[in-house]
Design a protein around this motif. Structure first.
Motif, PDB file in Angstrom:
ATOM      1  N   VAL A 116      23.668  17.075  28.952  1.00 54.09           N
ATOM      2  CA  VAL A 116      23.174  18.454  29.051  1.00 54.09           C
ATOM      3  C   VAL A 116      22.682  18.731  30.466  1.00 54.09           C
ATOM      4  O   VAL A 116      23.002  19.773  31.073  1.00 54.09           O
ATOM      5  CB  VAL A 116      22.063  18.711  28.018  1.00 54.09           C
ATOM      6  CG1 VAL A 116      21.410  20.071  28.272  1.00 54.09           C
ATOM      7  CG2 VAL A 116      22.629  18.652  26.602  1.00 54.09           C
ATOM      8  N   GLY A 118      25.489  19.286  32.917  1.00 51.58           N
ATOM      9  CA  GLY A 118      26.047  20.631  32.843  1.00 51.58           C
ATOM     10  C   GLY A 118      25.171  21.652  33.548  1.00 51.58           C
ATOM     11  O   GLY A 118      25.671  22.548  34.238  1.00 51.58           O
ATOM     12  N   VAL A 119      23.854  21.518  33.397  1.00 51.46           N
ATOM     13  CA  VAL A 119      22.917  22.416  34.081  1.00 51.46           C
ATOM     14  C   VAL A 119      23.054  22.262  35.592  1.00 51.46           C
ATOM     15  O   VAL A 119      23.095  23.254  36.344  1.00 51.46           O
ATOM     16  CB  VAL A 119      21.470  22.129  33.637  1.00 51.46           C
ATOM     17  CG1 VAL A 119      20.481  22.939  34.466  1.00 51.46           C
ATOM     18  CG2 VAL A 119      21.294  22.440  32.155  1.00 51.46           C
ATOM     19  N   ILE A 142      30.131  18.585  25.514  1.00 51.99           N
ATOM     20  CA  ILE A 142      28.796  19.097  25.842  1.00 51.99           C
ATOM     21  C   ILE A 142      28.688  19.736  27.217  1.00 51.99           C
ATOM     22  O   ILE A 142      28.079  20.801  27.368  1.00 51.99           O
ATOM     23  CB  ILE A 142      27.754  17.961  25.706  1.00 51.99           C
ATOM     24  CG1 ILE A 142      27.605  17.549  24.235  1.00 51.99           C
ATOM     25  CG2 ILE A 142      26.407  18.390  26.284  1.00 51.99           C
ATOM     26  CD1 ILE A 142      26.683  16.365  24.026  1.00 51.99           C
ATOM     27  N   ALA A 182      26.898  23.386  28.171  1.00 50.87           N
ATOM     28  CA  ALA A 182      25.611  23.390  28.875  1.00 50.87           C
ATOM     29  C   ALA A 182      25.702  24.213  30.156  1.00 50.87           C
ATOM     30  O   ALA A 182      24.770  24.940  30.514  1.00 50.87           O
ATOM     31  CB  ALA A 182      25.177  21.963  29.190  1.00 50.87           C
ATOM     32  N   THR A 239      23.604  27.673  30.922  1.00 53.87           N
ATOM     33  CA  THR A 239      22.791  27.789  32.134  1.00 53.87           C
ATOM     34  C   THR A 239      23.126  29.070  32.886  1.00 53.87           C
ATOM     35  O   THR A 239      22.232  29.743  33.429  1.00 53.87           O
ATOM     36  CB  THR A 239      23.029  26.574  33.043  1.00 53.87           C
ATOM     37  OG1 THR A 239      22.717  25.381  32.319  1.00 53.87           O
ATOM     38  CG2 THR A 239      22.166  26.640  34.295  1.00 53.87           C
TER      39      THR A 239
END
Length: 213
Positions: free
Chosen positions: A24, A27-28, A90, A94, A98
């Motif tokens: 996660v 991804g952010v 995922i 993510a 964001t």
């Protein structure tokens, strides 16, 4: 370790949450770099360009490219782990989540702030999910597979991949900038710093079992 050995290894109460937080957070961090406007990592340049060409979101494009890259593991005889599959599922979502809450930076200082925070976060969360020892992401598997099949140095293979995907992304309209170069230069040392500090130590028996197969 192979996928079965990864699942059978101990300390899953720490490893699974660490894997999920790492993916996660990755991804952010990816979207933070993209929002900086100063250039993202090579694969994200490709994703940005492909998203514009296809007319779909950055996150969905990330997942699509991850899936296509994972298919390329087949001729390279790479075996995915739990972390590999969750990476596909995922990271893209993510990144999209964001994008809905992260404001666009205003001014050069804000853009530089996004770039620096995103770079450090990308390296940290990359190390975090790799340190959970559930397998590498699809893109790293391409690198290791090509190194094994071609017997070329890792640096040569990694550089070739980075240049190729960044060039393809730029041709599709992705942003190549100072951030792209900075990430290419700093990611290795930063991941090398973080990884020993977050890697989960597994019981010796489980590790030996994985290496023996």
């Amino acid at each position: 370790m192979n996928a079965l050995a990864q699942l059978r290894a101990g300390r899953k109460a720490r490893r699974i949450p660490q894997l999920l937080v790492g993916l996660v957070g990755y991804g952010v961090a990816v979207m933070t770099l993209v929002q900086s406007g100063l250039g993202a990592a090579s694969w994200n340049v490709l994703t940005e360009g492909a998203a514009q060409a296809l007319g779909i979101s950055f996150g969905w494009t990330t997942n699509l490219i991850s899936l296509l890259v994972l298919l390329a593991w087949i001729p390279l005889r790479e075996l995915p782990g739990l972390g590999t599959l969750l990476n596909v599922a995922i990271v893209g979502f993510a990144a999209d989540a964001t994008a809905t809450v992260l404001p666009h930076p205003r001014g050069t200082l804000a853009e530089m702030g996004y770039l620096m925070v995103g770079l450090v976060a990308l390296a940290f969360f990359d190390a975090l999910y790799l340190g959970a020892q559930f397998g590498s992401g699809p893109r790293d598997g391409i690198m290791t597979g090509l190194v094994r099949r071609t017997r070329l140095p890792i640096a040569a293979v990694r550089t070739g991949i980075e240049v190729t995907v960044a060039g393809a992304g730029w041709l599709l309209g992705g942003t190549v900038g100072v951030g792209t170069v900075l990430i290419a230069l700093c990611m290795g040392p930063l991941v090398g710093y973080f990884l020993p500090r977050v890697a989960v130590r597994l019981p010796a028996i489980a590790a030996d079992e994985g290496h023996s197969r």
